[in-house]
Design an enzyme around this catalytic site. Structure first.
Site, short mmCIF file in Angstrom:
data_model
loop_
_atom_site.label_atom_id
_atom_site.label_comp_id
_atom_site.label_asym_id
_atom_site.label_seq_id
_atom_site.Cartn_x
_atom_site.Cartn_y
_atom_site.Cartn_z
N HIS A 1 44.26 35.07 33.74
CA HIS A 1 44.26 35.82 34.99
C HIS A 1 42.83 35.95 35.49
O HIS A 1 41.89 36.09 34.70
CB HIS A 1 44.88 37.20 34.80
CG HIS A 1 45.05 37.97 36.07
ND1 HIS A 1 45.87 37.56 37.10
CD2 HIS A 1 44.47 39.13 36.51
CE1 HIS A 1 45.82 38.42 38.10
NE2 HIS A 1 44.97 39.39 37.76
N GLN B 1 42.50 41.19 43.44
CA GLN B 1 43.35 40.28 42.68
C GLN B 1 44.72 40.13 43.33
O GLN B 1 45.14 40.96 44.14
CB GLN B 1 43.54 40.82 41.25
CG GLN B 1 44.24 42.19 41.24
CD GLN B 1 44.80 42.55 39.90
OE1 GLN B 1 45.17 41.69 39.11
NE2 GLN B 1 44.89 43.86 39.63
N CYS C 1 46.87 34.29 41.50
CA CYS C 1 45.51 34.79 41.21
C CYS C 1 44.44 33.73 41.41
O CYS C 1 43.42 33.96 42.07
CB CYS C 1 45.45 35.38 39.81
SG CYS C 1 45.68 34.18 38.48
#
Length: 271
Positions: free
Chosen positions: A224, A236, A169
């Site tokens: 994240h 993402q 990520c």
């Protein structure tokens, strides 16, 4: 005979006495008249001289008065000009300060065990960026979006940060922005969230290119990160076994784990 002689002597005496007195009498009278005339002339000259002197003094006094008036007027005008200039500068300074205070809001991020970190964020209602800056940001955002969209469908790879190896990520975000901004982009989601040069952004103010953060596993403040692409969606690289994809922020899972957003591309941070 003797009587005739006495009469003759008497006449001679009278004649002798009368003759010398007549010129002297005339001379005395003329002298008196001359003296009187001279006195009158001198008096007239003195009056004329006095009148001339008074007139000269009056003229000089009038000229001096005019000069003083002009001097006072010039001084007054100069003082008025200086006062007006100072007032204009003061008004300008107050206007700048008022604009500055109205254009920015201080937003603070609290982190457990650390002091609050505060940054100034430009208010949405304070007006748009200058056209040149706005165009520069839009151009950089477009470049970043193109780089991100080209990675859709590629597999997640932990620690990856290039198209050749794949991305995790934070590696995906690092790849998209590292060549566009002059600040150092960290390599973890938590460090990106606490980046001092990234301005906190409210969810209602999200724009293309803003970073969105989530806390999915309880590690740190954020673990994240994705990039907002507009229309309530973000791109993402989710986790092992999944591919890079576009996801909706309105999904329950992401709404529950959402912790905030940051803006890294601004006129101040762009190269």
């Amino acid at each position: 005979m003797a009587r005739i002689n006495r009469i003759s002597i008497t006449l001679c005496a009278l004649l002798f006495t009368t003759l010398p007195l007549t010129p002297m009498a005339h001379a005395s009278k003329q002298a008196r008249e001359s003296s009187a005339t001279t006195h009158i002339t001198k008096k007239a000259d003195k009056k004329k001289s006095t009148a001339t002197t008074k007139k000269t003094q009056k003229t000089a006094k009038k000229a001096a008065s005019k000069s003083t008036t002009k001097s006072k007027t010039a001084s007054s005008v100069k003082k008025s000009s200086i006062t007006a200039s100072k007032n204009a500068k003061t008004r300008s300074k107050h206007a700048v300060n008022k604009t500055a205070s109205a254009s920015f809001t201080e937003k603070c991020t609290k982190r457990k065990g650390y002091k609050s970190h505060c940054v100034k964020v430009k208010n949405a209602a304070s007006g748009t960026l200058a056209d040149a800056h706005k165009a520069k940001v839009q151009k950089a955002t477009k470049v970043a979006m193109n780089k991100l969209m080209q990675q859709i469908g590629k597999p997640y790879r932990w620690g990856g940060s290039s198209p050749r190896t794949g991305f995790d990520c934070s590696g995906l975000v690092y790849y998209a922005y590292k060549d566009l901004v002059k600040i150092r982009i960290p390599r973890t989601a938590n460090e990106m969230y606490h980046l001092r040069d990234a301005a906190p952004i409210e969810r209602s103010e999200l724009k293309n290119g803003d970073l969105v953060f989530f806390r999915t596993q309880g590690r740190g403040t954020a673990d994240h990160v994705g990039v907002y692409v507009g229309n309530g969606k973000f791109i993402q690289s989710p986790r092992t076994g999944q591919e890079i994809q576009i996801t909706s922020l309105s999904e329950d899972y992401w709404q529950r784990h959402y912790v905030g957003a940051r803006r890294v591309m601004t006129p101040k941070t762009l190269r």
